[in-house]
Design an enzyme around this catalytic site. Structure first.
Site, PDB file in Angstrom:
ATOM      1  N   THR A 143      37.227  47.359  35.690  1.00 39.29           N
ATOM      2  CA  THR A 143      36.338  48.440  36.294  1.00 39.29           C
ATOM      3  C   THR A 143      36.930  49.920  36.262  1.00 39.29           C
ATOM      4  OG1 THR A 143      34.984  46.458  37.331  1.00 39.29           O
ATOM      5  CG2 THR A 143      34.670  48.749  38.030  1.00 39.29           C
ATOM      6  N   ASN A 234      27.231  47.624  40.916  1.00 39.96           N
ATOM      7  CA  ASN A 234      27.609  47.084  42.133  1.00 39.96           C
ATOM      8  C   ASN A 234      27.233  47.993  43.420  1.00 39.96           C
ATOM      9  OD1 ASN A 234      29.241  45.032  41.402  1.00 39.96           O
ATOM     10  ND2 ASN A 234      31.277  45.827  41.243  1.00 39.96           N
ATOM     11  N   PHE A 275      20.011  39.102  47.650  1.00 38.16           N
ATOM     12  CA  PHE A 275      20.914  40.198  48.293  1.00 38.16           C
ATOM     13  C   PHE A 275      20.112  40.784  49.667  1.00 38.16           C
ATOM     14  CE2 PHE A 275      23.818  39.793  45.330  1.00 38.16           C
ATOM     15  CZ  PHE A 275      25.145  40.281  45.704  1.00 38.16           C
ATOM     16  N   ALA A 278      21.178  39.869  56.074  1.00 36.84           N
ATOM     17  CA  ALA A 278      21.705  40.745  56.951  1.00 36.84           C
ATOM     18  C   ALA A 278      23.018  39.974  57.477  1.00 36.84           C
ATOM     19  CB  ALA A 278      20.641  40.816  58.328  1.00 36.84           C
ATOM     20  N   GLY A 283      32.394  42.987  51.482  1.00 35.28           N
ATOM     21  CA  GLY A 283      33.741  43.135  51.285  1.00 35.28           C
ATOM     22  C   GLY A 283      34.130  42.701  49.961  1.00 35.28           C
ATOM     23  N   CYS A 286      35.612  44.270  44.984  1.00 35.49           N
ATOM     24  CA  CYS A 286      34.799  45.118  44.116  1.00 35.49           C
ATOM     25  C   CYS A 286      33.887  46.244  44.707  1.00 35.49           C
ATOM     26  CB  CYS A 286      34.098  44.177  43.077  1.00 35.49           C
ATOM     27  SG  CYS A 286      35.130  43.538  42.138  1.00 35.49           S
ATOM     28  N   LYS A 289      35.398  49.055  46.827  1.00 37.03           N
ATOM     29  CA  LYS A 289      36.325  49.768  45.883  1.00 37.03           C
ATOM     30  C   LYS A 289      35.328  50.730  45.085  1.00 37.03           C
ATOM     31  CE  LYS A 289      38.137  47.671  42.343  1.00 37.03           C
ATOM     32  NZ  LYS A 289      37.791  48.063  41.164  1.00 37.03           N
ATOM     33  N   ARG A 356      40.519  40.147  50.266  1.00 34.81           N
ATOM     34  CA  ARG A 356      40.380  41.479  50.073  1.00 34.81           C
ATOM     35  C   ARG A 356      39.370  42.105  50.867  1.00 34.81           C
ATOM     36  NH1 ARG A 356      42.271  41.897  43.680  1.00 34.81           N
ATOM     37  NH2 ARG A 356      40.967  40.027  43.550  1.00 34.81           N
TER      38      ARG A 356
HETATM   39  N1  LIG Z   1      37.552  40.236  41.114  1.00 34.56           N
HETATM   40  C1  LIG Z   1      36.239  40.118  40.560  1.00 34.56           C
HETATM   41  O1  LIG Z   1      35.330  39.425  41.036  1.00 34.56           O
HETATM   42  C2  LIG Z   1      35.958  41.299  39.522  1.00 34.56           C
HETATM   43  C3  LIG Z   1      34.660  41.201  38.910  1.00 34.56           C
HETATM   44  C4  LIG Z   1      34.423  42.140  37.963  1.00 34.56           C
HETATM   45  C5  LIG Z   1      35.371  42.821  37.595  1.00 34.56           C
HETATM   46  N2  LIG Z   1      36.419  43.259  38.135  1.00 34.56           N
HETATM   47  C6  LIG Z   1      37.575  44.128  37.863  1.00 34.56           C
HETATM   48  O2  LIG Z   1      38.366  43.525  36.999  1.00 34.56           O
HETATM   49  C7  LIG Z   1      39.793  44.313  37.144  1.00 34.56           C
HETATM   50  C8  LIG Z   1      40.499  43.105  37.414  1.00 34.56           C
HETATM   51  O3  LIG Z   1      40.523  42.418  38.803  1.00 34.56           O
HETATM   52  P1  LIG Z   1      41.140  41.167  39.216  1.00 34.56           P
HETATM   53  O4  LIG Z   1      40.225  40.960  40.466  1.00 34.56           O
HETATM   54  O5  LIG Z   1      41.098  40.120  38.067  1.00 34.56           O
HETATM   55  O6  LIG Z   1      42.351  41.703  39.812  1.00 34.56           O
HETATM   56  P2  LIG Z   1      43.879  40.847  40.091  1.00 34.56           P
HETATM   57  O7  LIG Z   1      44.487  41.735  41.115  1.00 34.56           O
HETATM   58  O8  LIG Z   1      43.217  39.542  40.598  1.00 34.56           O
HETATM   59  O9  LIG Z   1      44.621  40.680  38.676  1.00 34.56           O
HETATM   60  C9  LIG Z   1      45.127  41.756  38.149  1.00 34.56           C
HETATM   61  C10 LIG Z   1      46.277  41.338  37.222  1.00 34.56           C
HETATM   62  O10 LIG Z   1      46.675  42.253  36.445  1.00 34.56           O
HETATM   63  C11 LIG Z   1      48.212  41.918  36.519  1.00 34.56           C
HETATM   64  N3  LIG Z   1      48.689  43.327  35.934  1.00 34.56           N
HETATM   65  C12 LIG Z   1      49.029  44.409  36.568  1.00 34.56           C
HETATM   66  N4  LIG Z   1      49.781  45.369  35.763  1.00 34.56           N
HETATM   67  C13 LIG Z   1      49.942  44.878  34.825  1.00 34.56           C
HETATM   68  C14 LIG Z   1      50.546  45.192  33.650  1.00 34.56           C
HETATM   69  N5  LIG Z   1      51.183  46.246  33.186  1.00 34.56           N
HETATM   70  N6  LIG Z   1      50.915  44.051  32.394  1.00 34.56           N
HETATM   71  C15 LIG Z   1      50.426  42.903  32.723  1.00 34.56           C
HETATM   72  N7  LIG Z   1      49.731  42.358  33.811  1.00 34.56           N
HETATM   73  C16 LIG Z   1      49.335  43.323  34.633  1.00 34.56           C
HETATM   74  C17 LIG Z   1      48.797  41.756  37.826  1.00 34.56           C
HETATM   75  O11 LIG Z   1      49.743  41.092  38.072  1.00 34.56           O
HETATM   76  C18 LIG Z   1      47.413  40.747  38.087  1.00 34.56           C
HETATM   77  O12 LIG Z   1      47.833  39.461  37.866  1.00 34.56           O
HETATM   78  C19 LIG Z   1      39.540  45.139  38.255  1.00 34.56           C
HETATM   79  O13 LIG Z   1      39.400  46.250  37.595  1.00 34.56           O
HETATM   80  C20 LIG Z   1      38.233  44.692  38.902  1.00 34.56           C
HETATM   81  O14 LIG Z   1      37.705  45.937  39.535  1.00 34.56           O
HETATM   82  C21 LIG Z   1      36.639  42.118  38.919  1.00 34.56           C
END
Ligand SMILES: NC(=O)c1ccc[n+]([C@@H]2O[C@H](COP(=O)([O-])OP(=O)(O)OC[C@H]3O[C@@H](n4cnc5c(N)ncnc54)[C@H](O)[C@@H]3O)[C@@H](O)[C@H]2O)c1
Length: 496
Positions: A143, A234, A275, A278, A283, A286, A289, A356
Site C-alpha cells: 500500500t 480502508n 462494519f 461498536a 487497530g 493497515c 496507518k 500492531r
Molecule cells: N497485513 C495486511 O493485512 C495487509 C493487507 C493489505 C495490504 N497490506 C500492505 O501490504 C504491505 C506489506 O504488509 P505486510 O503486513 O505483509 O508486512 P510485513 O511486515 O508482515 O511483511 C513485510 C516483509 O517485507 C520484508 N522486507 C522488508 N524490506 C525488504 C527488502 N528490502 N527485501 C526483501 N524483503 C524485505 C520484511 O522482512 C517482511 O518480512 C504493506 O504495504 C501493507 O500496508 C497489508
C-alpha cells in the site's frame, strides 16, 4: 513477529488448476501479504520464488514453518513446496533473473506525522533496476501513497536503457484471518496501469488466470486512481467504525441501545450491516496507518481532511473506553491503583496473532501506568504481545482464559475470540471479586452473563438490571466481600 508453533501435518495432495501459461514469478517480501501472494500464485500453477531480507524467516519458511498465525496458510504453503512450485531465498538479484513478473509486497510503515516510509520499496527497486528488463512487469502490492508507482516508473526509466520494465500497481485487499480465501476469491482485482498498450496488464491477468476465469471482476484504471482506491477503501471502513462508535456514545448518554440502532439502520440496504460494530475502535497494521497516510496526502496537496481527522480522533477516544469505564466505576484515578484486571484478547481482531496498533495493548499500557495489576491472555497472540508491551513487573501473562481470572477483580474483553464468547459466565462470576465485565466488543450475551450474577458493561448499551438469581448471587458475594476486604478501595455497586 514471533514463531508460532505450527502442527506439522503432511501436506495435502494439491490439485492446482493448470493455468494457460505457467509464469515465472518473484514475490519480494514474505510477510502477511507477500507470503499469501506467493503461496496463492504457486497454487494457481506458477513457478514462484519468494524473497525476504530476513534470513531467519526465510530459513524457517523453507523448512515449512510459517511465522504468522493465518488459518490455512501453512498447509497451502507446504503443499506448494512439495509440488516444487514455490521456493524461498534471500538472494534477491538471482531471484529476479528471468522472471516474467515481480510482485513487491514489502512493508510500508507510517511515520509519526502520517507520511509513509518507502525505504524498503526503494531498496527493492534498486535491485529491480539492476536486473529486470521489459517485457517483464513489476507489480506493486504494497500500500503506497498516490503517485508512488509513477515515481518508481520514472526511476526505472532513468536507470535502464529503453527497456525498463513497466510498473503496475495492484493493491491488496486481503484481511488477516481470512487472507488465503480473500486472495483466491477477492471481490475484485484492481489494476493500476499508465501504459499506452495493455501488454503488461495482460501478463498480470495471466498470473491471476484462475481467478479471472472464475469470474472475479477486474477493474483497470490509472495507477493514481488505483493507489487512492486502496487508501480510500480502508479509510471508508475505518470511518464507518468511528461513525458507529460516535453513535454509540450518543446511545450510551441517552439510554438507547447501539446494537438495536445498528439493526435499525443496517437493515437499510443503502447502509448495510457490515462494519457497524461498536467497540474499542480499529487497530491493526493497515487502518491506522492508511487513514493517517491519506490525511497526510491531503495535507501535502492543500486539501482539507475533516472526516479523516474526525475518524482518527474518535478512534483515539474509543480506545480509552474500558479505562474510562473502570475509572468511573472506581470513583477516581487513584482508586485504580492496586486493582486487578484480567484482559481477554490481545490480537487486534480475532483470527490473527497480529498485535500492531491493537486497542488491547494501548489499554494494557494505560492501566499498567495507573497502577492496575494485569493478567493478560490471548489464544494465539501472546508472543507478539509480550514483544510489543513494555515490561511491567505487575503484569502477569496468563496460561488460559480461566487462569487470567484467578484473583482478578474485573474482566475486560478486548478481542472477541470464540472461546471467550463461549466461556461459562458462571465460572467468570465465581472468579471475579467485583463481578464486573467490560465487554469492549459487545460480543457477550449480556442477558446470560447478567443472569450469572455479573454486571456487564457494554459499549453504547444500557446495563441490564440484575435478575432475581443474580441479586441473590450478588448478596452472597457482598457478604463474602465484607468478610474479605477488597484490595481496591471499595466494591462496585454491582446491583445498581
Ligand atoms: N497485513 C495486511 O493485512 C495487509 C493487507 C493489505 C495490504 N497490506 C500492505 O501490504 C504491505 C506489506 O504488509 P505486510 O503486513 O505483509 O508486512 P510485513 O511486515 O508482515 O511483511 C513485510 C516483509 O517485507 C520484508 N522486507 C522488508 N524490506 C525488504 C527488502 N528490502 N527485501 C526483501 N524483503 C524485505 C520484511 O522482512 C517482511 O518480512 C504493506 O504495504 C501493507 O500496508 C497489508
Amino acid at each position: 513477529m514471533k514463531l508460532i508453533a505450527t502442527e506439522c501435518r503432511p501436506p495435502q495432495p494439491d490439485t492446482a488448476p493448470q493455468p494457460r501459461r505457467a509464469l515465472r514469478i518473484a514475490v519480494i517480501g514474505s510477510g502477511y501479504v507477500g507470503l499469501v501472494t506467493a503461496a496463492c500464485l504457486a497454487r494457481c500453477g506458477h513457478a514462484v520464488v519468494a524473497v525476504d531480507s530476513d534470513e531467519a524467516k526465510i530459513a524457517r519458511l523453507a523448512d515449512g514453518h510459517v511465522d504468522v498465525y493465518e488459518p490455512g496458510l501453512a498447509d497451502l504453503m507446504r503443499a506448494q513446496l512439495v509440488a516444487q512450485r514455490l521456493r524461498f531465498t534471500t538472494g534477491i538479484q538471482a531471484a529476479l533473473r528471468d522472471v516474467d513478473l515481480v510482485f513487491v509486497a514489502v512493508d510500508t510503515p507510517g511515520r509519526s506525522d502520517g507520511s509513509t516510509e518507502l525505504g524498503a520499496i526503494d531498496a527493492v527497486m534498486r535491485d529491480i533496476a539492476a536486473v529486470v528488463r521489459a517485457p517483464s512487469v513489476v507489480v506493486i502490492k504494497s500500500t503506497v501513497p498516490v503517485g508512488t508507482a509513477q515515481v518508481l516508473q520514472r526511476q526505472l526509466d532513468e536507470a535502464g536503457d529503453s527497456d525498463a520494465p513497466r510498473v503496475l500497481c495492484s493493491p491488496e485487499f486481503l484481511r488477516e484471518g481470512t487472507a488465503v480465501a480473500d486472495f483466491l476469491q477477492p471481490e475484485r482485482i484492481l489494476i493500476g496501469d499508465d501504459g499506452s498498450d495493455d501488454a503488461a496488464q495482460r501478463l498480470l491477468l495471466a498470473a491471476y488466470a484462475p481467478l479471472v476465469d472464475a469470474g472475479i471482476p477486474v477493474l483497470a484504471m490509472d495507477t493514481r486512481s488505483a493507489e487512492l482506491s486502496k487508501h480510500a477503501a480502508n479509510a471508508a471502513l475505518a470511518m464507518r467504525i468511528s461513525f458507529v462508535n460516535e453513535i454509540a456514545s450518543i446511545a450510551g448518554a441517552t439510554g438507547a441501545d447501539i446494537e438495536k440502532v445498528c439493526d435499525g439502520i443496517g437493515s437499510d440496504r443503502r447502509i448495510g450491516r457490515s462494519f457497524l460494530r461498536a467497540g474499542l475502535g480499529y487497530g491493526g497494521s493497515c487502518f491506522p496507518k492508511d487513514v493517517a497516510a491519506l490525511r497526510e496526502t491531503a495535507r501535502r496537496h492543500n486539501v482539507r481532511s475533516d472526516m479523516l481527522q474526525a475518524t482518527e480522533r474518535i478512534n483515539d477516544r474509543q480506545r480509552c473506553w474500558a479505562f474510562n469505564e473502570l475509572q468511573r466505576d472506581m470513583g477516581s484515578r487513584g482508586r485504580l491503583r492496586g486493582l486487578r484486571v484480567a484482559i481477554w484478547g490481545l490480537a487486534f481482531k480475532p483470527g490473527t496473532d497480529d498485535v500492531r496498533c491493537a486497542p488491547s495493548l494501548a489499554l494494557a499500557d494505560r492501566l499498567a501506568r495507573a497502577g492496575v495489576r494485569l493478567a493478560l491472555y490471548d489464544p494465539v497472540a501472546m508472543a507478539n504481545a509480550r514483544a510489543a508491551l513494555a515490561h511491567d513487573r505487575h503484569t502477569r501473562w496468563a496460561e488460559s482464559a480461566g487462569d487470567a481470572l484467578t484473583g482478578a477483580d474485573a474482566l475486560v474483553l478486548a478481542t472477541e475470540w470464540d472461546e471467550f464468547v463461549a466461556f461459562d459466565p458462571d465460572a467468570v462470576a465465581a472468579a471475579l471479586r467485583l463481578r464486573t465485565v467490560y465487554d469492549g466488543r459487545n460480543a457477550l450475551d449480556a442477558a446470560r452473563w447478567t443472569e450469572a450474577g455479573l454486571r456487564v458493561v457494554q459499549v453504547g448499551r444500557p446495563i441490564l438490571p440484575p435478575s432475581a438469581r443474580s441479586l441473590r448471587l450478588n448478596l452472597a458475594a457482598e457478604q463474602r466481600a465484607r468478610r474479605v476486604p477488597l484490595r481496591a478501595a471499595g466494591p462496585l455497586d454491582i446491583a445498581a
